[in-house]
Every structure is written in structure tokens, then in C-alpha cells.
Write an enzyme that holds these catalytic residues in place. Structure first.
Site, PDB file in Angstrom:
ATOM      1  N   ARG A 192      40.901  36.540  49.519  1.00 30.23           N
ATOM      2  CA  ARG A 192      41.518  35.235  49.228  1.00 30.23           C
ATOM      3  C   ARG A 192      42.358  35.354  47.948  1.00 30.23           C
ATOM      4  O   ARG A 192      41.923  35.921  46.953  1.00 30.23           O
ATOM      5  CB  ARG A 192      40.435  34.167  49.048  1.00 30.23           C
TER       6      ARG A 192
ATOM      7  N   THR B 169      46.367  25.878  36.229  1.00 27.67           N
ATOM      8  CA  THR B 169      44.957  26.117  36.523  1.00 27.67           C
ATOM      9  C   THR B 169      44.431  24.974  37.384  1.00 27.67           C
ATOM     10  O   THR B 169      44.774  23.821  37.154  1.00 27.67           O
ATOM     11  CB  THR B 169      44.107  26.250  35.246  1.00 27.67           C
TER      12      THR B 169
ATOM     13  N   THR C 288      40.024  29.872  34.532  1.00 31.37           N
ATOM     14  CA  THR C 288      41.238  30.666  34.534  1.00 31.37           C
ATOM     15  C   THR C 288      41.941  30.538  33.191  1.00 31.37           C
ATOM     16  O   THR C 288      41.822  29.511  32.533  1.00 31.37           O
ATOM     17  CB  THR C 288      42.140  30.082  35.648  1.00 31.37           C
TER      18      THR C 288
ATOM     19  N   GLY D 107      43.580  26.375  43.620  1.00 31.50           N
ATOM     20  CA  GLY D 107      44.772  27.148  43.937  1.00 31.50           C
ATOM     21  C   GLY D 107      45.462  26.818  45.245  1.00 31.50           C
ATOM     22  O   GLY D 107      46.697  26.828  45.318  1.00 31.50           O
TER      23      GLY D 107
ATOM     24  N   GLY E 112      44.666  33.033  45.216  1.00 31.13           N
ATOM     25  CA  GLY E 112      45.020  31.669  44.798  1.00 31.13           C
ATOM     26  C   GLY E 112      46.449  31.592  44.288  1.00 31.13           C
ATOM     27  O   GLY E 112      47.281  32.459  44.576  1.00 31.13           O
ATOM     28  N   ASP E 113      46.720  30.559  43.526  1.00 26.12           N
ATOM     29  CA  ASP E 113      48.084  30.327  43.020  1.00 26.12           C
ATOM     30  C   ASP E 113      48.438  31.222  41.821  1.00 26.12           C
ATOM     31  O   ASP E 113      49.613  31.480  41.569  1.00 26.12           O
ATOM     32  CB  ASP E 113      48.227  28.868  42.570  1.00 26.12           C
TER      33      ASP E 113
HETATM   34  N1  ASP Z   1      43.843  28.457  40.173  1.00 27.31           N
HETATM   35  C1  ASP Z   1      42.764  29.390  40.271  1.00 27.31           C
HETATM   36  C2  ASP Z   1      42.610  29.824  41.730  1.00 27.31           C
HETATM   37  O1  ASP Z   1      42.711  29.003  42.606  1.00 27.31           O
HETATM   38  C3  ASP Z   1      41.442  28.854  39.825  1.00 27.31           C
HETATM   39  C4  ASP Z   1      41.408  28.158  38.480  1.00 27.31           C
HETATM   40  O2  ASP Z   1      42.451  27.799  37.947  1.00 27.31           O
HETATM   41  O3  ASP Z   1      40.319  27.970  37.892  1.00 27.31           O
HETATM   42  O4  ASP Z   1      42.340  30.979  41.964  1.00 27.31           O
END
Ligand code: ASP
Length: 310
Positions: free
Chosen positions: A204, A227, A176, A230, A206-207
Site C-alpha cells: 500500500r 499529513t 508522518t 493518504g 499513501g500520498d
Molecule cells: N499520509 C500518510 C499516509 O497515508 C499518513 C499520515 O500522514 O500520518 O501514508
């Protein structure tokens, strides 16, 4: 006038020196430097932190090395569903998109949600329709097909788990992307963009696109881009938590980051890290994983690039 500063990340995870070749390391460093330069050139001309953050993230999204834009990981169905968000610390305006497909630069779409709609967060088909309306750049599936991403999905499917980009294949570590900046006018901004996690289920989220979890900016406190895994970052409301520790408890940026990343997240098993700049221009780049692709540059200091823990 204040001094400008910018920091970026290209993801956190199992990134070990022992698994990196000199050639790969060089290409990551070059990619990080290019992205910092894209942001820095905006800030050096007294430009806005919001523009610098977007420029740095576009540079990372266009690079297949990172899990965002072109290099996005595959969902369980073999699709790319991307999430992104951006926030302006001056007026707390924010924009975010989730689950968008075939968008070349999701960070710019997130910004368009902020600037050209009355909403903050748009998802899926509705976000795609909005993208068409504002003439966002769509790009065919082939652009997003990166062989190792596809291989990662096959690996992840075997164990039927959703895997943090960097842990699925220790030979290949990507992530990310995000950027935070303060401009000479004292304004903070933050942005984050991702393809999510390999083998994630359709839908789905994520954060990354969640304001307060993956991204937050407030001129009173700090700008944060996260990152990591998430689900844990959502439950810990990571980015806003750091801002709150500064705002309500008067903690320094460093102390607030230490508490959230090295203690609170660790206690619930949340692997990852973040980049942060406070209203005074201090920079912190904490992570509790083996490594995090990261770089920073201030007006007067040399460029810093880091990958590993030590
Ligand atoms: N935070 C991101 C997610 O969960 C993934 C990542 O940071 O690599 O989608």
C-alpha cells in the site's frame, strides 16, 4: 536578499490536550524545536531550502516519537515500509521512494533518486537496489522496532482496518513528518516522510511519496507537505491543487489552503492537514483534525510550536 522561513509537521490526527501529559508534550515540543533548528541553521548561513528541508526531516526521522524513519508504524505483516518524497521549487526537480525497508533516512534516498538517477519515483526492491548502489545507510530491523507501534498493530488487526497513526490509540499519537522552506535566494522546497498507516497492506502506498498529492514545490507559487489519511489526499491531489489555486486563480496561500483543507477534503471525509509556505514567505499550517504537531520559524520572528486546535 529575501528572508528565510521554515515550517515542519509531525503528523495530524486525534491529538487532544486532555490526553497529553506535561512530560509527553514537552518531548514533542523539544523534538519539533530540534528539527526546526536543524533546518534553520542551514538557512541562516544562506544555505539552500532543499538542504534545510532534508536536515529538518532527518531530525524527525531519527526520533521514535514520529511515524517516519525510526518510529515508522507496522504493516499488516509486521514490517516497516516507508515512503518519502522531496521537491525543489526552483527547477521542479523531484525524487520519491515508496515501500522501502531498513533505510535509515528515506528522505535522503528520495533526494538521491532526484539527484543521482534519471527517475523521479522508485518503489520496493528496485528502490532498495538503487539504495545499495548509492551506499545509502541500511539499518537492521531492531532499529525500527518500537513496542507501542507493535501494540498499535495488534489493536488495528482486531478490527481489520487500516488506521491513521493518531487515531488507533488515543493515548499514543505520532505522525508522518514533513518540512517546507524558503531560503534567502527565494527558492522553495518541500519534503515528506512516513511509515504510512498502521495495518496497511503490503504494497500500500499513501500520498506521501506522490508528487502533487503529499508534496509539491514551485517557486512561482508555494511549497506544501501534507499529513493525513493518504487515500483522500491522493484523490484530492491536495498539494498541487493548492499550487494551482494560487497560480491560475490568483488566490492567496491562506484562501487556497482554506478551500482545500477545510472544505474540499472535509466534504469527502479526508482527515488531516498540511504545512505551506508561499513565494513571499507567508506560512499557513491548516488542519481539519483535532490536532497537528507543527512548528515554524522565520528569519525575524520567534519560534512557533503548536499541537492542538486552539
Ligand atoms: N499520509 C500518510 C499516509 O497515508 C499518513 C499520515 O500522514 O500520518 O501514508
Amino acid at each position: 536578499m529575501r528572508k528565510f522561513a521554515i515550517a515542519i509537521h509531525g503528523g495530524a490526527g486525534t491529538i487532544l490536550r486532555s490526553m497529553m501529559t506535561a512530560e509527553k508534550e514537552l518531548s514533542y515540543k523539544q523534538a519539533l524545536e530540534d528539527a526546526i533548528k536543524a533546518g534553520e541553521s542551514v538557512l541562516r548561513k544562506n544555505g539552500r531550502s532543499m538542504d534545510a528541508v532534508e536536515a529538518a526531516i532527518i531530525s524527525l526521522e531519527n526520533n521514535p516519537l514520529f511515524n517516519a524513519g525510526k518510529g515508522s508504524v507496522f504493516t499488516n505483516e509486521g514490517k516497516n515500509e516507508m515512503d518519502a518524497s522531496i521537491m525543489n521549487g526552483k527547477d521542479l526537480m523531484a525524487g520519491a521512494v515508496a515501500g522501502v525497508q531498513n533505510i535509515k533516512n528515506p528522505i535522503s534516498l528520495a533526494r538521491a533518486v532526484m539527484e543521482k538517477s534519471e527517475h523521479v519515483f522508485m518503489a520496493g526492491l528496485g528502490a532498495q537496489e538503487f539504495a545499495k548502489k548509492i551506499n545509502a545507510q541500511f539499518i537492521p530491523d531492531d532499529y525500527f522496532f518500537v513496542q507501542h507501534r507493535f501494540d498499535q498493530l495488534q489493536e488495528a488487526k482486531k478490527s481489520d482496518t487500516m488506521i491513521l497513526d493518531h487515531t488507533v490509540d488515543k493515548e499514543k499519537k505520532f505522525g508522518t513528518v514533513g518540512a517546507v522552506a524558503i531560503d534567502v535566494h527565494g527558492n522553495l522546497a518541500a519534503g515528506t516522510s512516513t511509515g504510512g498507516m498502521t495495518n496497511k497492506k503490503h504494497g500500500r502506498v499513501g500520498d506521501t511519496p506522490i508528487i502533487g498529492s503529499g508534496t509539491f514545490a514551485n517557486n512561482k507559487t508555494c511549497a506544501i507537505s501534507c499529513t493525513g489519511h493518504g487515500e483522500f489526499f491522493i484523490r484530492s491531489v491536495v498539494a498541487y491543487d493548492i499550487s494551482c489555486l494560487i497560480e491560475y486563480k490568483g488566490l492567496s496561500l491562506k484562501k487556497a489552503c482554506d478551500i482545500v483543507v477545510m472544505d474540499k477534503l472535509v466534504k469527502i471525509g479526508g482527515e488531516g492537514g498540511l504545512i505551506a509556505i508561499d513565494a513571499k514567505g507567508n506560512i499557513e499550517l491548516p488542519f481539519n483534525s483535532e490536532g497537528m504537531y507543527r512548528a515554524s520559524k522565520t528569519q525575524d520572528e520567534e519560534l512557533f510550536i503548536g499541537i492542538y486546535k486552539d
